[in-house]
Design an enzyme around this catalytic site. Sequence first.
Site, PDB file in Angstrom:
ATOM      1  N   TYR A 124       0.812  -1.326   0.092  1.00  0.00           N
ATOM      2  CA  TYR A 124       0.048   0.128  -0.041  1.00  0.00           C
ATOM      3  C   TYR A 124       0.827   1.312   0.175  1.00  0.00           C
ATOM      4  O   TYR A 124       0.642   2.226  -0.703  1.00  0.00           O
ATOM      5  CB  TYR A 124      -0.908  -0.105   1.095  1.00  0.00           C
ATOM      6  CG  TYR A 124      -1.936   1.229   1.307  1.00  0.00           C
ATOM      7  CD1 TYR A 124      -3.009   1.162   0.560  1.00  0.00           C
ATOM      8  CD2 TYR A 124      -1.624   2.279   2.159  1.00  0.00           C
ATOM      9  CE1 TYR A 124      -3.922   2.186   0.497  1.00  0.00           C
ATOM     10  CE2 TYR A 124      -2.478   3.470   2.191  1.00  0.00           C
ATOM     11  CZ  TYR A 124      -3.676   3.374   1.508  1.00  0.00           C
ATOM     12  OH  TYR A 124      -4.575   4.473   1.327  1.00  0.00           O
ATOM     13  N   LYS A 128       1.763   3.901  -3.059  1.00  0.00           N
ATOM     14  CA  LYS A 128       1.390   5.539  -3.160  1.00  0.00           C
ATOM     15  C   LYS A 128       2.720   6.275  -3.252  1.00  0.00           C
ATOM     16  O   LYS A 128       2.543   7.371  -4.061  1.00  0.00           O
ATOM     17  CB  LYS A 128       0.806   5.614  -1.723  1.00  0.00           C
ATOM     18  CG  LYS A 128      -0.499   5.147  -1.345  1.00  0.00           C
ATOM     19  CD  LYS A 128      -1.577   5.439  -2.444  1.00  0.00           C
ATOM     20  CE  LYS A 128      -2.967   4.800  -1.896  1.00  0.00           C
ATOM     21  NZ  LYS A 128      -4.096   5.447  -2.716  1.00  0.00           N
TER      22      LYS A 128
END
Length: 218
Positions: A124, A128
């Site tokens: 995650y 990003k």
Amino acid sequence: MSTAFIVGATGAVGSELVKLLADSTKFSKVVLLARRSVDAATGDKFVQKTVDFDKLEENSEDVRNLDVAFCALGTTRGKSGADGFYKVDHDYVMSAAKLAKENGVKQFVLVSAGGADETSRFLYIKTKGEVEKEIGELNFDKFVIMRPGFIESKREEFRPLECAASLLLKPLKLVSTRFSSSATEIAQAMINATQTEEPGKHIWDNVKIVEEAMKYSA
């Protein structure tokens, strides 16, 4: 007044952004690129386009020479699996950024995540960070990154871990704005980000997001 397009208009932050823009005097035209219609997009300023994110380049004419691109696209690994998460949070986001750049959009406002880091071992956070870096390399006149903490919102689906986190963070929010912000506050900050004339790349952490939301006016 400015013009804009939004990707991610059906999500937690994106749907709040649509509601705010409906009443905003700062934007005269807003194009929504989404897989389904957005009920909150009422009024003459909205143009809704049903899109295939795998063929987003086909919507070039819809976004040509708009002022701002708002990106609130995102899913979760639990909902879409690792491959599906990466496809949405990296591939589709990058498609939107390239669409904007190739069609003369000057500002790109991205909802990222606190702690985003392209070198992280966690999918995650790493994803990003990769997206932030790659969009930065497109050299928009202004690129503003929202890095919220925990996002408070009413979800269509029940997410037990998010409910537990919300309960734990509620008392902390009374003493600090570092840890969480509402979807509405993030959307307010996104609009405020487009109203300054400062060019270049800007990163707004959760404290800055809440601070800007308190200044927001339609």
